[in-house]
Motif scaffolding. Sequence first.
Motif, PDB file in Angstrom:
ATOM      1  N   LEU A 102       0.767  -1.209   0.016  1.00  0.00           N
ATOM      2  CA  LEU A 102       0.097   0.225  -0.074  1.00  0.00           C
ATOM      3  C   LEU A 102       0.955   1.418  -0.001  1.00  0.00           C
ATOM      4  N   LEU A 103       1.952   1.454   0.728  1.00  0.00           N
ATOM      5  CA  LEU A 103       2.733   2.331   0.786  1.00  0.00           C
ATOM      6  C   LEU A 103       3.332   2.549  -0.724  1.00  0.00           C
ATOM      7  N   LEU A 104       4.032   1.567  -1.309  1.00  0.00           N
ATOM      8  CA  LEU A 104       4.416   1.747  -2.642  1.00  0.00           C
ATOM      9  C   LEU A 104       3.283   2.282  -3.721  1.00  0.00           C
ATOM     10  N   VAL A 105       1.986   1.907  -3.485  1.00  0.00           N
ATOM     11  CA  VAL A 105       1.016   2.491  -4.299  1.00  0.00           C
ATOM     12  C   VAL A 105       0.820   3.873  -3.833  1.00  0.00           C
ATOM     13  N   VAL A 106       0.881   4.378  -2.518  1.00  0.00           N
ATOM     14  CA  VAL A 106       0.654   5.792  -2.388  1.00  0.00           C
ATOM     15  C   VAL A 106       1.764   6.481  -2.791  1.00  0.00           C
ATOM     16  N   ASP A 107       3.125   6.047  -2.767  1.00  0.00           N
ATOM     17  CA  ASP A 107       4.222   6.779  -3.344  1.00  0.00           C
ATOM     18  C   ASP A 107       4.074   6.871  -4.998  1.00  0.00           C
ATOM     19  N   ARG A 108       3.397   5.925  -5.609  1.00  0.00           N
ATOM     20  CA  ARG A 108       3.200   5.990  -6.943  1.00  0.00           C
ATOM     21  C   ARG A 108       2.425   7.058  -7.283  1.00  0.00           C
ATOM     22  N   GLN A 109       1.315   6.945  -6.642  1.00  0.00           N
ATOM     23  CA  GLN A 109       0.176   8.168  -6.841  1.00  0.00           C
ATOM     24  C   GLN A 109       0.598   9.488  -6.372  1.00  0.00           C
ATOM     25  N   ARG A 110       1.523   9.456  -5.488  1.00  0.00           N
ATOM     26  CA  ARG A 110       1.951  10.958  -5.297  1.00  0.00           C
ATOM     27  C   ARG A 110       3.019  11.424  -6.315  1.00  0.00           C
ATOM     28  N   ASP A 111       3.666  10.483  -6.798  1.00  0.00           N
ATOM     29  CA  ASP A 111       4.712  10.974  -7.601  1.00  0.00           C
ATOM     30  C   ASP A 111       3.790  11.186  -9.207  1.00  0.00           C
ATOM     31  N   ALA A 112       2.632  10.254  -9.411  1.00  0.00           N
ATOM     32  CA  ALA A 112       1.938  10.663 -10.856  1.00  0.00           C
ATOM     33  C   ALA A 112       1.368  12.327 -10.567  1.00  0.00           C
ATOM     34  N   SER A 113       0.747  12.459  -9.427  1.00  0.00           N
ATOM     35  CA  SER A 113       0.010  13.733  -9.334  1.00  0.00           C
ATOM     36  C   SER A 113       1.211  14.815  -9.272  1.00  0.00           C
ATOM     37  N   ALA A 114       2.154  14.769  -8.811  1.00  0.00           N
ATOM     38  CA  ALA A 114       3.301  15.833  -8.709  1.00  0.00           C
ATOM     39  C   ALA A 114       3.884  15.790 -10.041  1.00  0.00           C
ATOM     40  N   ALA A 115       3.883  15.014 -10.998  1.00  0.00           N
ATOM     41  CA  ALA A 115       4.370  15.141 -12.259  1.00  0.00           C
ATOM     42  C   ALA A 115       3.810  16.091 -13.092  1.00  0.00           C
ATOM     43  N   PRO A 116       4.535  16.768 -13.859  1.00  0.00           N
ATOM     44  CA  PRO A 116       4.016  17.872 -14.815  1.00  0.00           C
ATOM     45  C   PRO A 116       2.935  17.487 -15.898  1.00  0.00           C
ATOM     46  N   ALA A 117       1.943  17.913 -16.214  1.00  0.00           N
ATOM     47  CA  ALA A 117       1.063  17.417 -17.261  1.00  0.00           C
ATOM     48  C   ALA A 117       1.694  17.497 -18.527  1.00  0.00           C
TER      49      ALA A 117
END
Length: 410
Positions: free
Chosen positions: A395-410
Amino acid sequence: MLTRSAPRWRKPADVPLEIVILWVAALGAAITGVLLVPISQGVLSYYEDGLYGLVLFVFALQAVLLGVTPFGDVRRSPTLIAAGTVIAAAGIVNCFVPDLLGEAPRLLLVVCFGLGGATQLLCLFLGGRFRLWWRGSRELRRLALACVVVYSLAVLVALILLLRQAVAVAAVAVAAVAVTVLTYGVALFVLAGQLWAVDRAFPQQAQARAGDAGGLVTDHTLMLLTGIFLVLLGVLLVPVNLGVLPFSGSAQLGLLMVIFAVEMLASGSTPVGVFPRTWLMIVVGLVFAALGIVSTVIPYVLVPTLTVLIGLLNIVGGVLTLVRNVAPLFTKRDEESPTAPRPPVLIRLFMAQLAMGLLSIAFGAAMLLPGLIPGLVLGLVLAANGGVLLYMLHLLLVVDRQRDASAAPA
């Protein structure tokens, strides 16, 4: 107005992870060298499988945390982490169940120490590193000498493992083995000191090496190994309680203490929470490691003490986990948007943390009150504890991936 600076033991300890793992390995070798003399005289009992399993586990730690293998440094990758995890599992099983893996652990250590030490020694000279370092600064020259001593002693340790039976029957040989192993431990301490000195002298290279780790971060890797430890312990307790397999409770407690120690030394993480990584935490971690090493190598002597200590740590840690997760439910969740739905992954993480707290309390209570939980049920509790920890890691790895995806520039 004058202010007094904080005492040294309360100051942050900026010790590289590589140095921390070397300290644990050095401590293990030094303690073993000291204990071999009373062991050879029959004053203390000796659990050989526990020592072999502990050394394999430390080799695996270096591989999965640092990319450091007996044959040289490589970039951490999923393949290396998987291989290191398998070796860690083999070390754990060898600690828990005497003679289950036969001669395989000893022969594997012969390869790691002997072939690995010889390979490192050849690469040091034939690859030109020794000549390059010798022409460099004082720190690099000392590092070159420390590497030569450590690699040479590793080959000698491998020879001792090969000649184990011949060594065991000669008192003079036992004394020589004790001196060799103790010297190897001291040499590892010296190597750790020289590596740290080089890191301070050349901080850019140290940062580049640390930034090229790849794979899981340190905390996640330690969660992975701890989860595997608990799952294997729980699964093995089932045939143990059925009388099918022997079991070393002393080595189990000792290896768990070593895991606690590495977590403290690496990040300040303890069973009762995360604390600043100060010099006090470093000292406490080394004490935990020393207790774990002794309990792994010398059966029974520390079992009562470690049983109470680990039991209390699990109960207190479980209670604090429940408090940290339940208390926010009775406070205002979000002042700006109190009805905003929580992401599903955070809800699952919350439930996993609650389950972890309850299972930790159950495990601690079972250690303090033998017979409270039947052996077969305790095995299931431990396996569930490890399974929940691995699920939390997912779950922590999933949260990290979601955080990285949201922080990535569009």
